[in-house]
Motif scaffolding. Structure first.
Motif, short mmCIF file in Angstrom:
data_model
loop_
_atom_site.label_atom_id
_atom_site.label_comp_id
_atom_site.label_asym_id
_atom_site.label_seq_id
_atom_site.Cartn_x
_atom_site.Cartn_y
_atom_site.Cartn_z
N SER A 45 0.83 -1.22 0.00
CA SER A 45 0.00 0.00 0.00
C SER A 45 0.86 1.26 0.00
CB SER A 45 -0.98 0.00 1.17
OG SER A 45 -0.31 0.11 2.40
N PHE A 46 1.99 1.26 0.68
CA PHE A 46 2.87 2.43 0.69
C PHE A 46 3.73 2.51 -0.57
CE2 PHE A 46 1.53 2.83 5.02
CZ PHE A 46 1.46 4.20 5.17
N ARG A 71 2.82 1.82 -3.49
CA ARG A 71 1.97 2.41 -4.53
C ARG A 71 1.92 3.94 -4.46
NH1 ARG A 71 -2.21 -1.80 -3.29
NH2 ARG A 71 -1.94 -3.35 -4.91
N LYS A 72 2.25 4.50 -3.31
CA LYS A 72 2.20 5.95 -3.11
C LYS A 72 3.45 6.65 -3.62
CE LYS A 72 -0.80 5.55 0.89
NZ LYS A 72 -0.96 5.79 2.32
N ALA A 128 7.47 6.90 -0.02
CA ALA A 128 6.37 6.76 0.93
C ALA A 128 6.65 5.70 2.00
CB ALA A 128 5.07 6.44 0.20
N GLU A 178 -1.16 0.85 9.94
CA GLU A 178 -1.27 2.28 9.70
C GLU A 178 -1.80 3.05 10.91
OE1 GLU A 178 -1.99 0.03 5.86
OE2 GLU A 178 -2.59 -0.17 7.94
#
Length: 146
Positions: free
Chosen positions: A37-38, A40-41, A45, A120
């Motif tokens: 998920s990070f 992808r940022k 990130a 998170e």
């Protein structure tokens, strides 16, 4: 299998039970992967998130816990120990199929360890003996409001 984070899936001990995060949209075991998920940022990130999380763990200032310097991607089933609450109930706090960030640190002058884990929103420090025996929650709290 292809990974989002760049890990070599061929060398992972879980590659026979994982479908790869690229193929599963960042859900290699059915649960979300914090690393994917990070990633992808953007390229910074994950690094920035890990730095903030390491600082949050070190801010706890647990006297006999080593300084946190690194965090690893860990499958929930590896860190999901069973804890006995004061009323006698037993609980597990993490999702077995999610990927979290964490590490194991030795407790100074002891044969016990500290396990640290986070996602998170929540972070946890636990203390346990060999093979996760006699696990106790030291800290479980919300750390990230964003």
């Amino acid at each position: 299998m292809k990974s989002i984070c760049g890990i070599n899936c061929a060398t992972c001990e879980l590659n026979d039970t994982c479908n790869g995060c690229s193929e599963t949209g960042g859900r290699p075991f059915g649960g979300t992967c914090i690393v994917a998920s990070f990633c992808r940022k953007g390229p910074e990130a994950l690094k920035t998130f890990k730095e903030r999380l390491i600082a949050a763990f070190n801010t706890l200032q647990i006297e006999d816990m080593e300084e946190v310097t690194d965090l690893n991607a860990l499958k929930g089933s590896f860190i999901n120990l069973e804890y006995t609450l004061p009323g006698g109930q037993t609980v597990k706090l993490w999702d077995d199929n999610r990927i979290y960030l964490g590490n194991q640190l030795h407790k100074k002058d002891s044969d016990r360890c500290y396990g640290i884990a986070a996602d998170e929103q929540y972070l946890m420090v636990s203390e346990y003996g060999c093979n996760g025996m006699d696990a106790e929650i030291v800290v479980f709290r919300r750390w990230n409001e964003g």
